[in-house]
Design a protein around this motif. Structure first.
Motif, mmCIF file in Angstrom:
data_model
loop_
_atom_site.group_PDB
_atom_site.id
_atom_site.type_symbol
_atom_site.label_atom_id
_atom_site.label_comp_id
_atom_site.label_asym_id
_atom_site.label_seq_id
_atom_site.Cartn_x
_atom_site.Cartn_y
_atom_site.Cartn_z
ATOM 1 N N ARG A 156 0.855 -1.196 0.000
ATOM 2 C CA ARG A 156 0.000 0.000 0.000
ATOM 3 C C ARG A 156 0.890 1.245 0.000
ATOM 4 O O ARG A 156 1.791 1.363 0.825
ATOM 5 C CB ARG A 156 -0.886 0.018 1.247
ATOM 6 N N ASP A 211 0.743 5.713 -0.682
ATOM 7 C CA ASP A 211 -0.154 6.867 -0.760
ATOM 8 C C ASP A 211 0.076 7.720 -1.992
ATOM 9 O O ASP A 211 -0.834 8.336 -2.514
ATOM 10 C CB ASP A 211 0.020 7.755 0.486
ATOM 11 N N ASN A 236 1.330 -0.398 -6.224
ATOM 12 C CA ASN A 236 0.386 -0.025 -5.166
ATOM 13 C C ASN A 236 -0.802 -0.986 -5.139
ATOM 14 O O ASN A 236 -1.588 -1.051 -6.094
ATOM 15 C CB ASN A 236 -0.097 1.406 -5.408
ATOM 16 N N SER A 237 -0.924 -1.730 -4.045
ATOM 17 C CA SER A 237 -2.008 -2.716 -3.933
ATOM 18 C C SER A 237 -3.373 -2.041 -3.804
ATOM 19 O O SER A 237 -4.405 -2.714 -3.883
ATOM 20 C CB SER A 237 -1.763 -3.626 -2.725
ATOM 21 N N ARG A 238 -3.391 -0.723 -3.593
ATOM 22 C CA ARG A 238 -4.681 -0.025 -3.467
ATOM 23 C C ARG A 238 -5.295 0.289 -4.829
ATOM 24 O O ARG A 238 -6.437 0.744 -4.895
ATOM 25 C CB ARG A 238 -4.490 1.275 -2.682
ATOM 26 N N THR A 239 -4.536 0.089 -5.903
ATOM 27 C CA THR A 239 -5.104 0.324 -7.241
ATOM 28 C C THR A 239 -6.306 -0.594 -7.423
ATOM 29 O O THR A 239 -6.161 -1.821 -7.361
ATOM 30 C CB THR A 239 -4.047 0.028 -8.339
ATOM 31 N N PRO A 240 -7.502 -0.035 -7.620
ATOM 32 C CA PRO A 240 -8.706 -0.869 -7.599
ATOM 33 C C PRO A 240 -8.843 -1.785 -8.807
ATOM 34 O O PRO A 240 -9.435 -2.859 -8.720
ATOM 35 C CB PRO A 240 -9.845 0.160 -7.566
#
Ligand SMILES: [Zn+2]
Length: 264
Positions: A55, A57, A77-81
């Protein structure tokens, strides 16, 4: 910024494609992790290249060199949907590694830099990514005979695990057919691309209104995501008739994708 011509992005991508197809498993969608570990952590490259999914920012992807070594890391980034977008970012960072690592020690990519068509470095990394994920030989073997429709577009996206926009751009760049791809929202063009053999389009630029008689402007009132291809005459060009099909993005962005193939 100009780069060393010996590091041309398509040539570098083709080199890895040849490696994957001749000496690797030759499976698609390509397994970038397997490609990276099989190619760069063996003979031929003195340092190492590794990947970390965590993750973050401030960026979607980053290529960074460990100070004082020839060891490089791709950070994703593992938050990339969207997983297809993450794959493209992965290939983009690999493109920086293959083509640009002699230029600097860190490449950081946000959504803005990934869509920056003015920077040579970013444009080249995107060309590399597109060529690696969707090799020209497979593309031509499997898709060149089919009509240009949104159904074909979705099939290409699934085959290579790429976004529909990246798939469309690759098709448009490789095809010899006169055709175009339009992304619109609320009746206005947001993004577009046309093949080398396409005629002049009535509407093409950002902010242009969709042509009055086009299917894109007057789609059927239904909840379907993909429509059949229909003849809409000279709706998109004064000189050539066309067929059109639509794809509706129901994910909340409200985008409409239109595939236009000119039939003479
Ligand atoms: Zn970049």
């Amino acid at each position: 910024m100009t780069t060393n011509p010996s590091n041309a992005p398509e040539r570098e991508a083709n080199r890895l494609t040849l490696f994957w197809q001749k000496f690797g498993p030759n499976t698609y969608p390509i397994d970038i992790d397997a490609l990276v570990s099989g190619t760069f952590n063996g003979d031929g490259f003195q340092g190492s290249l590794s990947t970390r999914l965590e993750r973050f920012d401030s960026f979607e992807g980053c290529l960074v060199k460990t100070s004082g070594t020839d060891d490089w890391t791709i950070l994703l980034n593992s938050r990339t949907p969207n997983k297809r977008r993450l794959r493209f970012t992965y290939a983009h960072e690999l493109g920086h590694f293959m083509c640009h690592r002699h230029l600097r020690d860190r490449f950081e990519d946000s959504e803005a830099t990934l869509n920056d068509f003015h920077s040579d470095v970013e444009r080249e990394a995107n060309i590399f990514a597109s060529s690696l994920l969707m090799p020209a030989n497979l593309f031509r073997d499997e898709f060149s005979a089919d009509p240009w429709t949104t159904e074909l577009l979705c099939a290409i996206g699934s085959r290579f695990e790429c976004s529909l926009q990246a798939s469309a751009l690759r098709y448009i760049n490789l095809t010899s057919k006169p055709c175009a791809f339009i992304v619109s929202r609320d009746g206005m063009i947001v993004w577009s691309s046309k093949s080398k053999t396409s005629p002049f389009l009535r509407a093409f630029k950002f902010g242009d209104e969709l042509p009055e008689l086009s299917y894109a402007k007057n789609p059927p009132p239904s909840e379907v995501a993909i429509t059949d291809s229909v003849q809409t005459g000279y709706s998109w060009s004064e000189s050539q008739c066309c067929k059109e099909s639509q794809y509706f993005d129901y994910s909340g962005n409200g985008f409409q994708y239109t595939c236009v193939e000119f039939t003479g």
